[in-house]
Design a protein around this motif. Structure first.
Motif, short mmCIF file in Angstrom:
data_model
loop_
_atom_site.label_atom_id
_atom_site.label_comp_id
_atom_site.label_asym_id
_atom_site.label_seq_id
_atom_site.Cartn_x
_atom_site.Cartn_y
_atom_site.Cartn_z
N ALA A 328 0.83 -1.20 0.00
CA ALA A 328 0.00 0.00 0.00
C ALA A 328 0.86 1.25 0.00
O ALA A 328 1.97 1.27 0.52
CB ALA A 328 -0.93 0.00 1.21
N ALA A 329 0.34 2.31 -0.63
CA ALA A 329 1.07 3.58 -0.71
C ALA A 329 0.74 4.41 0.54
O ALA A 329 -0.35 4.96 0.65
CB ALA A 329 0.67 4.34 -1.97
N ALA A 430 -4.45 5.44 -4.19
CA ALA A 430 -3.41 4.86 -3.34
C ALA A 430 -3.02 3.47 -3.84
O ALA A 430 -1.84 3.11 -3.84
CB ALA A 430 -3.90 4.78 -1.89
N TYR A 431 -4.00 2.70 -4.27
CA TYR A 431 -3.75 1.35 -4.81
C TYR A 431 -2.87 1.41 -6.06
O TYR A 431 -1.88 0.67 -6.17
CB TYR A 431 -5.09 0.70 -5.09
CG TYR A 431 -5.03 -0.57 -5.93
CD1 TYR A 431 -4.58 -1.77 -5.39
CD2 TYR A 431 -5.45 -0.56 -7.26
CE1 TYR A 431 -4.54 -2.93 -6.15
CE2 TYR A 431 -5.42 -1.71 -8.03
CZ TYR A 431 -4.96 -2.89 -7.47
OH TYR A 431 -4.93 -4.02 -8.23
N LEU A 432 -3.21 2.27 -7.00
CA LEU A 432 -2.45 2.35 -8.25
C LEU A 432 -1.04 2.89 -8.02
O LEU A 432 -0.07 2.41 -8.61
CB LEU A 432 -3.19 3.23 -9.26
CG LEU A 432 -4.52 2.68 -9.78
CD1 LEU A 432 -5.22 3.71 -10.67
CD2 LEU A 432 -4.29 1.38 -10.56
N SER A 436 4.50 -0.65 -8.16
CA SER A 436 5.78 -0.14 -8.67
C SER A 436 5.94 -0.36 -10.16
O SER A 436 6.71 0.36 -10.81
CB SER A 436 6.94 -0.81 -7.91
OG SER A 436 6.87 -2.22 -8.05
N GLU A 437 5.22 -1.34 -10.72
CA GLU A 437 5.37 -1.61 -12.14
C GLU A 437 4.63 -0.61 -13.02
O GLU A 437 4.81 -0.60 -14.25
CB GLU A 437 4.86 -3.02 -12.46
CG GLU A 437 3.37 -3.23 -12.30
CD GLU A 437 2.96 -3.63 -10.89
OE1 GLU A 437 1.86 -4.18 -10.73
OE2 GLU A 437 3.76 -3.37 -9.96
N LEU A 438 3.80 0.25 -12.42
CA LEU A 438 3.04 1.22 -13.19
C LEU A 438 3.76 2.56 -13.24
O LEU A 438 4.22 3.08 -12.22
CB LEU A 438 1.65 1.42 -12.58
CG LEU A 438 0.73 0.20 -12.53
CD1 LEU A 438 -0.59 0.57 -11.87
CD2 LEU A 438 0.49 -0.35 -13.93
N SER A 439 3.86 3.12 -14.42
CA SER A 439 4.41 4.47 -14.58
C SER A 439 3.33 5.49 -14.23
O SER A 439 2.16 5.15 -14.07
CB SER A 439 4.88 4.68 -16.02
OG SER A 439 3.78 4.65 -16.91
N VAL A 440 3.74 6.75 -14.12
CA VAL A 440 2.77 7.81 -13.84
C VAL A 440 1.71 7.86 -14.93
O VAL A 440 0.51 8.03 -14.65
CB VAL A 440 3.49 9.17 -13.72
CG1 VAL A 440 2.48 10.31 -13.64
CG2 VAL A 440 4.39 9.19 -12.49
N GLN A 441 2.13 7.69 -16.17
CA GLN A 441 1.17 7.70 -17.27
C GLN A 441 0.22 6.51 -17.19
O GLN A 441 -0.97 6.64 -17.50
CB GLN A 441 1.90 7.69 -18.61
CG GLN A 441 1.01 7.95 -19.81
CD GLN A 441 0.23 9.25 -19.69
OE1 GLN A 441 0.76 10.28 -19.27
NE2 GLN A 441 -1.05 9.20 -20.04
#
Length: 683
Positions: A328-329, A430-432, A436-441
């Motif tokens: 979690a973030a 927060a979930y997204l 870590s594998e997801l970029s900001v885009q």
């Protein structure tokens, strides 16, 4: 034994439900300062004393009130209770043998932390406090304990079978007021407890305080990935200890739905309504109907009848096992509500590191003040990677680009959040951000896409709708083709045999043009399709005819797009039940080794945990028939053996037979399905 100990003498079919009691008003008592405060162990003791919730011997009034004869037999003696040997069971139910001594059947429960038993205290004469056993550490982050179970009186399920709900309550230590719940702390623990017990229980109920219940239900909807079982959050506005309360209805309703229906998503039950958990908000601090789902209809309405809106229930179409997302973030996302006169300096200060994501509550349909300092602050934050999601401050409705003030906001880099609630938008962000594998885009792209049914997707182009005669013609053509065809997959949608409808207004059957008299109204068409489609999809699944399965699913979608609404098929086409056997199309496909249809059904949202009238799962039938490829696919999709498969010793019997015959192939299949067979036996 998958949670039920061998000492449990009941032969009834029980649905096992784990209740996670975190705290909240539902179990509070009046404290020394005359305010409500959580009281450890009170809730469990209270439920055990109520025969509506707990009837281990099946000898309470509720177990004998289905008929007048049953009640009269129960109240025959002067004490008002018949002895265990005189106890009469409801029609079709199996009598429970009397308990021996003071033994209470237990359920195996796992926890991520040690749970101490209740403190030693004197019980009233003739009563025994409901104690859980001391936990035993089995790994670095897993403890096991055997908790005395509660069992409800028997009741009829949706298929007309007598069943009971056997449940255990895992009580938090300490119990929390909902205002002390942490979306990235305590909620993570709830998710972990569900993960540890996922294979031991059929469903889960979380007792939670109402103030932050929507935050927790939204967060859990994302953390519990590829969920295939029912998870329901509930609580109360008035404690169970009060004479007049809503705790009984809320808990009993949630327990009933969890025990008798598979609704594979995180939901929230309150005041006789089951909502999607990430679609509702608390709207009242004093009313019993404290929650609303402003932009999405209820999943279930509980009145005289239980009405499940199956077309709105999520269908898990990913062929993956259930798992919990745990990274979690923490403290990187927040909510900012715009107000008239808000300055760029306030927004800039709010968006400073470590903030990585912000839910921006805008005016109306996504509008914001057009001052340059404000737009610059938002644009600068977006340029350095902060994800800003715009939602509406209005309870109902969605953000859009209908106004210039909204377009300017989006041009600054703010992402539209559709019709998400503030609680859901914060949880999703927060979930997204924690992936870590997801970029900001990637995060910005996924924010506006429904992942757990949390927002309404933009409507796309709809395929053309067939006429009523064409729809019935196609349905009958499929039935004729597959009924007369002995070879699976030999037909195709493009080469269907012609069919002539024989109907005459006089009552005689004469050849007529199909367009002349058949189904002159759309409602007649939907009724006819609803009658034919379950037969067709079960037959198609047994024959491994993917074309016919696809046709049925497309027919259901077409009916939902039509003016008449939708098919009246409980559970949806993909999970429709054959009332003669209680089997779903997935049962039929698994039993017959129809691997192509198994894949097609799972991709369409078939439930791997559904059980037939014999309490068997599709996985059991696939393993029993030796369909190894089907077993592999079902296990990959999260299926596991349980219920009567294990408790009824059906798996043990099949394994014993295979060992006697030296059938290594069968042993290998059963081991893949989850039976405990040493590796050296199949080498």
């Amino acid at each position: 034994m998958h949670g039920i100990l061998a000492s449990d003498a009941s032969t009834d079919v029980d649905t096992k439900v784990l209740v996670l009691y975190t705290g909240g008003t539902i179990g509070m008592l009046v404290g020394a300062n005359q305010s409500f405060t959580p009281e450890p162990h009170f809730l469990v003791e209270s439920l055990r004393a109520q025969t509506r919730f707990h009837d281990p011997l099946g000898d309470s009034l509720f177990s004998h009130a289905s008929t007048a004869e049953g009640f009269r037999a129960w109240s025959h003696n002067s004490s008002g209770r018949s002895s265990p040997t005189e106890s009469s069971s409801p029609p079709g139910a199996t009598a429970i043998p009397p308990a021996t001594g003071s033994h209470v059947p237990t359920l195996l429960v796992r926890s991520s932390r040690p749970i101490a038993p209740p403190p030693d205290r004197s019980a009233p004469p003739g009563q025994t406090l409901f104690r859980q056993h001391t936990s035993k550490k089995v790994s670095s982050d897993c403890y096991e304990m055997h908790i005395p179970s509660l069992v409800t009186p028997r009741a009829l399920d949706a298929q007309g079978n007598w069943k009971r709900i056997r449940y255990a309550i895992l009580e938090w230590e300490p119990l929390l007021d909902s205002s002390n719940m942490d979306m990235t702390g305590t909620v993570d623990v709830i998710a972990t407890e569900i993960e540890l017990n996922y294979h031991l229980f059929d469903a889960f109920v979380v007792l939670h305080g109402t103030d932050t219940m929507c935050y927790s239900s939204s967060a859990l909807s994302f953390l519990l990935e590829d969920l295939g079982k029912t998870v329901i959050l509930t609580g109360a506005q008035i404690p169970l200890a009060q004479l007049r309360n809503d705790a009984v209805d809320n808990f009993l309703g949630a327990l009933w739905l969890a025990g008798y229906y598979i609704i594979p998503e995180v939901s929230l039950y309150f005041n006789h309504v089951l909502y999607r958990g990430n679609r509702c908000s608390k709207t009242s601090s004093f009313a019993l109907n404290a929650f609303e789902s402003p932009n999405f209809p209820a999943l279930v309405n509980v009145g005289i009848d239980v009405v499940v809106n199956w077309s709105n229930v999520l269908r898990q179409t990913n062929l993956r096992k259930f798992h919990v997302h745990k990274a979690a973030a923490h403290f990187v996302s927040a909510t900012l509500r715009l107000f008239p006169g808000i300055t760029g300096d306030i927004v800039r200060a709010f968006l400073m590191p470590p903030i990585r994501g912000v839910v921006l509550e805008t005016f109306g349909a996504g509008n914001a003040p057009q001052r340059q300092d404000l737009m610059t602050a938002l644009r600068d934050a977006c340029d350095r990677g902060v994800v800003i999601v715009a939602i509406s401050q209005c309870t109902k409705g969605s953000v859009s680009d209908a106004y210039e003030t909204g377009q300017t906001l989006l041009q600054s880099g703010v992402v539209p959040g559709g019709d998400m609630t503030p609680e859901c938008a914060l949880a999703k962000l927060a979930y997204l951000l924690s992936k870590s594998e997801l970029s900001v885009q990637d995060v910005r792209s996924l924010v506006g896409k429904p992942l757990r049914g949390e927002l309404t997707a933009a409507s796309g182009d709809r395929p053309p709708t067939l006429t009523t005669a064409e729809r019935v013609q196609d349905m009958l053509a499929q039935v004729v083709r597959i009924s007369t065809n002995s070879f699976p997959n030999s037909g195709s949608r493009g080469h269907l045999p012609p069919i002539t409808i024989t109907v005459d207004q006089s009552g005689e059957h004469k050849p007529l043009d199909v367009t002349a008299t058949w189904g002159s109204t759309a409602s007649e068409t939907v009724t006819t399709e609803a009658a034919l489609a379950p037969f067709l999809i079960h037959l198609a699944a047994a024959r491994d005819d993917v074309d016919a399965v696809t046709f049925c699913l497309e027919a259901e979608a077409a009916a939902e797009r039509s003016e008449t609404g939708r098919h009246a098929i409980a559970g949806g086409m993909v999970n429709c039940v054959d009332f003669a056997s209680g089997r779903t199309p997935l049962h039929a496909a698994a039993l017959n080794g129809s691997i192509l249809c198994v894949n097609a059904l799972l991709e369409a949202g078939a439930l791997v945990h559904m059980r037939d009238s014999m309490d068997h799962s599709p996985l059991y039938y696939a393993a029993r028939q030796g369909h190894e490829a089907v077993v592999d696919t079902l296990v990959k999709a999260g299926a596991h053996l349980g219920g009567s498969d294990i408790k009824g010793s059906f798996v043990a019997l099949a394994v014993t037979k295979a060992r006697r015959k030296g059938d290594v192939a069968s042993l290998r299949v059963w081991r893949k399905a989850g039976a405990e067979i040493p590796q050296d036996e199949i080498n």
